[in-house]
Scaffold this active site. Structure first.
Site, PDB file in Angstrom:
ATOM      1  N   GLU A 101      -1.178  -9.252  -0.390  1.00 60.68           N
ATOM      2  CA  GLU A 101      -2.625  -9.353  -0.174  1.00 60.68           C
ATOM      3  C   GLU A 101      -3.394  -9.406  -1.500  1.00 60.68           C
ATOM      4  OE1 GLU A 101      -2.436  -5.914   2.400  1.00 60.68           O
ATOM      5  OE2 GLU A 101      -3.238  -7.060   4.081  1.00 60.68           O
ATOM      6  N   ALA A 135       0.869  -1.175   0.000  1.00 60.96           N
ATOM      7  CA  ALA A 135       0.000   0.000   0.000  1.00 60.96           C
ATOM      8  C   ALA A 135       0.909   1.228   0.000  1.00 60.96           C
ATOM      9  CB  ALA A 135      -0.875  -0.014   1.233  1.00 60.96           C
ATOM     10  N   GLY A 176       0.414  -4.946   0.816  1.00 64.63           N
ATOM     11  CA  GLY A 176      -0.751  -4.958  -0.071  1.00 64.63           C
ATOM     12  C   GLY A 176      -0.514  -5.770  -1.343  1.00 64.63           C
ATOM     13  N   GLU A 211       4.209  -5.136   7.375  1.00 66.36           N
ATOM     14  CA  GLU A 211       3.556  -3.958   7.961  1.00 66.36           C
ATOM     15  C   GLU A 211       4.053  -3.619   9.354  1.00 66.36           C
ATOM     16  OE1 GLU A 211       2.000  -6.334   6.291  1.00 66.36           O
ATOM     17  OE2 GLU A 211       0.656  -5.439   4.825  1.00 66.36           O
TER      18      GLU A 211
HETATM   19  N1  COA Z   1       4.588   2.953  -0.963  1.00 67.41           N
HETATM   20  C1  COA Z   1       5.011   4.082  -1.550  1.00 67.41           C
HETATM   21  N2  COA Z   1       6.170   4.186  -2.214  1.00 67.41           N
HETATM   22  C2  COA Z   1       6.931   3.076  -2.275  1.00 67.41           C
HETATM   23  C3  COA Z   1       6.563   1.869  -1.673  1.00 67.41           C
HETATM   24  C4  COA Z   1       5.323   1.823  -0.999  1.00 67.41           C
HETATM   25  N3  COA Z   1       4.869   0.713  -0.415  1.00 67.41           N
HETATM   26  N4  COA Z   1       7.542   0.964  -1.896  1.00 67.41           N
HETATM   27  C5  COA Z   1       8.473   1.592  -2.615  1.00 67.41           C
HETATM   28  N5  COA Z   1       8.119   2.872  -2.840  1.00 67.41           N
HETATM   29  C6  COA Z   1       8.854   3.904  -3.573  1.00 67.41           C
HETATM   30  C7  COA Z   1      10.057   4.404  -2.797  1.00 67.41           C
HETATM   31  O1  COA Z   1       9.666   5.364  -1.844  1.00 67.41           O
HETATM   32  C8  COA Z   1      10.890   4.982  -3.919  1.00 67.41           C
HETATM   33  O2  COA Z   1      10.343   6.219  -4.290  1.00 67.41           O
HETATM   34  P1  COA Z   1      11.340   7.479  -4.553  1.00 67.41           P
HETATM   35  O3  COA Z   1      12.224   7.029  -5.686  1.00 67.41           O
HETATM   36  O4  COA Z   1      10.417   8.580  -4.931  1.00 67.41           O
HETATM   37  O5  COA Z   1      12.092   7.667  -3.287  1.00 67.41           O
HETATM   38  C9  COA Z   1      10.617   4.008  -5.061  1.00 67.41           C
HETATM   39  O6  COA Z   1       9.383   3.357  -4.759  1.00 67.41           O
HETATM   40  C10 COA Z   1      11.688   2.946  -5.216  1.00 67.41           C
HETATM   41  O7  COA Z   1      11.835   2.290  -3.985  1.00 67.41           O
HETATM   42  P2  COA Z   1      13.258   2.074  -3.248  1.00 67.41           P
HETATM   43  O8  COA Z   1      12.997   1.875  -1.798  1.00 67.41           O
HETATM   44  O9  COA Z   1      14.196   3.172  -3.622  1.00 67.41           O
HETATM   45  O10 COA Z   1      13.739   0.732  -3.944  1.00 67.41           O
HETATM   46  P3  COA Z   1      14.711  -0.355  -3.322  1.00 67.41           P
HETATM   47  O11 COA Z   1      15.023  -1.309  -4.434  1.00 67.41           O
HETATM   48  O12 COA Z   1      15.847   0.288  -2.627  1.00 67.41           O
HETATM   49  O13 COA Z   1      13.841  -1.131  -2.208  1.00 67.41           O
HETATM   50  C11 COA Z   1      11.889  -2.242  -1.340  1.00 67.41           C
HETATM   51  C12 COA Z   1      12.737  -1.888  -2.564  1.00 67.41           C
HETATM   52  C13 COA Z   1      10.634  -2.943  -1.800  1.00 67.41           C
HETATM   53  C14 COA Z   1      12.695  -3.181  -0.411  1.00 67.41           C
HETATM   54  C15 COA Z   1      11.542  -0.947  -0.558  1.00 67.41           C
HETATM   55  O14 COA Z   1      11.024   0.001  -1.481  1.00 67.41           O
HETATM   56  C16 COA Z   1      10.541  -1.146   0.516  1.00 67.41           C
HETATM   57  O15 COA Z   1      10.863  -1.640   1.576  1.00 67.41           O
HETATM   58  N6  COA Z   1       9.251  -0.736   0.255  1.00 67.41           N
HETATM   59  C17 COA Z   1       8.207  -0.834   1.210  1.00 67.41           C
HETATM   60  C18 COA Z   1       7.704  -2.249   1.347  1.00 67.41           C
HETATM   61  C19 COA Z   1       6.631  -2.324   2.427  1.00 67.41           C
HETATM   62  O16 COA Z   1       6.912  -2.178   3.589  1.00 67.41           O
HETATM   63  N7  COA Z   1       5.380  -2.561   2.004  1.00 67.41           N
HETATM   64  C20 COA Z   1       4.269  -2.634   2.896  1.00 67.41           C
HETATM   65  C21 COA Z   1       3.680  -1.285   3.059  1.00 67.41           C
HETATM   66  S1  COA Z   1       2.361  -1.287   4.242  1.00 67.41           S
END
Ligand code: COA
Length: 266
Positions: free
Chosen positions: A119, A71, A116, A139
């Site tokens: 999910e 999400a 999400g 989460e």
């Molecule tokens: N919501 C909003 N933006 C998200 C996102 C999310 N769930 N997951 C990734 N993004 C965005 C990042 O903020 C980044 O945006 P920016 O370039 O404007 O800063 C872009 O997507 C790329 O993500 P980044 O974190 O730079 O890539 P990465 O390869 O270093 O890491 C993940 C990838 C998936 C490990 C990391 O993005 C992450 O942990 N995301 C969240 C996962 C999560 O906790 N999901 C559950 C949410 S409730």
């Protein structure tokens, strides 16, 4: 029913299958309100189509990196409690529409399927994934809980204790584990091979009656979690219903006449 005016979804029709790409690759296809609302529009439109124009849906993520990385965390930063609840409801509505959709949906997971994303995949009929797919309900790492059905669906997919362990630790799991615990049904080397694999599966499903497939889907979904007698009651009622359909008559007659059935979805 051509879905061309959507900003966050890229929809493509191929051999009677609708391929939906969540299209926010720069945000790893995170689920914003707009994505969820657009998914709702597509799913409601398909539910209203009794002609079974599409015989199946493939849900995947644009780009090579992510199916859906969760999400939208940015959006949740500014939400109050009531807005948070409304956001959860919206996500849950989409997952329920996927489960109640009259046509089968295969999740094609290419990369991150977190929060999400996991999910959404679990609300599909089954999950195909690439070797580099990563699943999880992280989460708790953000002080959140799963809100688009994860607390309820993960246990149905992998069992209650395993679901607790995954949700409490918020750890991500790689493809071997995801397949071993029954979350993923088939694994492919590349995204292209995975989409082709899903198309092959639909090629088989398309030879059946779409009406009968939708009945199977409906009874399996409605019976999940019910006491066995209640589930069997649903099955009996559906069995009665299919005896009123042309496709049941055609299927049985075709077998007896040693020919291929011509199903009409009626
Ligand atoms: N919501 C909003 N933006 C998200 C996102 C999310 N769930 N997951 C990734 N993004 C965005 C990042 O903020 C980044 O945006 P920016 O370039 O404007 O800063 C872009 O997507 C790329 O993500 P980044 O974190 O730079 O890539 P990465 O390869 O270093 O890491 C993940 C990838 C998936 C490990 C990391 O993005 C992450 O942990 N995301 C969240 C996962 C999560 O906790 N999901 C559950 C949410 S409730």
């Amino acid at each position: 029913m051509i879905f061309t005016d959507l900003e966050t979804l890229l929809c493509e029709e191929k051999e009677e299958i609708l391929i939906i790409n969540i299209n926010r690759p720069d945000k790893l296809n995170a689920l914003s309100e707009q994505v969820l609302n657009e998914l709702k529009v597509v799913l409601i439109e398909i539910e209203r189509d009794f002609s079974y124009k599409y015989k199946g849906i493939i849900l995947t993520g644009a780009g090579d990196k992510a199916f859906i990385a969760g999400a939208d965390i940015q959006a949740m930063d500014e939400m109050n409690a009531e807005e948070g609840k409304a956001f959860a409801l919206l996500g849950q509505e989409v997952t329920l529409l996927m489960e109640s959709s009259p046509i089968p949906i295969i999740a094609c997971v290419n990369g991150f399927a977190l929060g999400g994303g996991c999910e959404m995949a679990m609300a599909c009929d089954f999950i195909y994934a690439t070797e580099k797919a990563l699943f999880g309900q992280p989460e708790v790492n953000l002080g959140l809980i799963p809100g688009f059905g994860g607390t309820q669906r993960l246990m149905r997919h992998v069992g209650v204790a395993r679901s607790r362990e995954l949700i409490y630790t918020g750890r991500n799991i790689k493809i071997e584990e995801a397949q071993n615990i029954g979350l993923v049904q088939k694994v492919f080397a590349t995204k292209e091979e995975m989409i082709n694999g899903a198309m092959e599966t639909f090629k088989i499903i398309k030879t059946k009656s779409p009406l009968i497939i939708s009945k199977c889907k409906d009874v399996i979904r409605s019976g999940e979690g019910l006491e066995i007698h209640k589930g069997l009651e649903l099955e009996r009622e559906a069995f009665r219903f299919i005896f009123t359909t042309k496709d049941k008559s055609e299927g049985v007659k075709a077998f007896l006449e040693k020919r291929t059935p011509q199903f009409q979805g009626k």
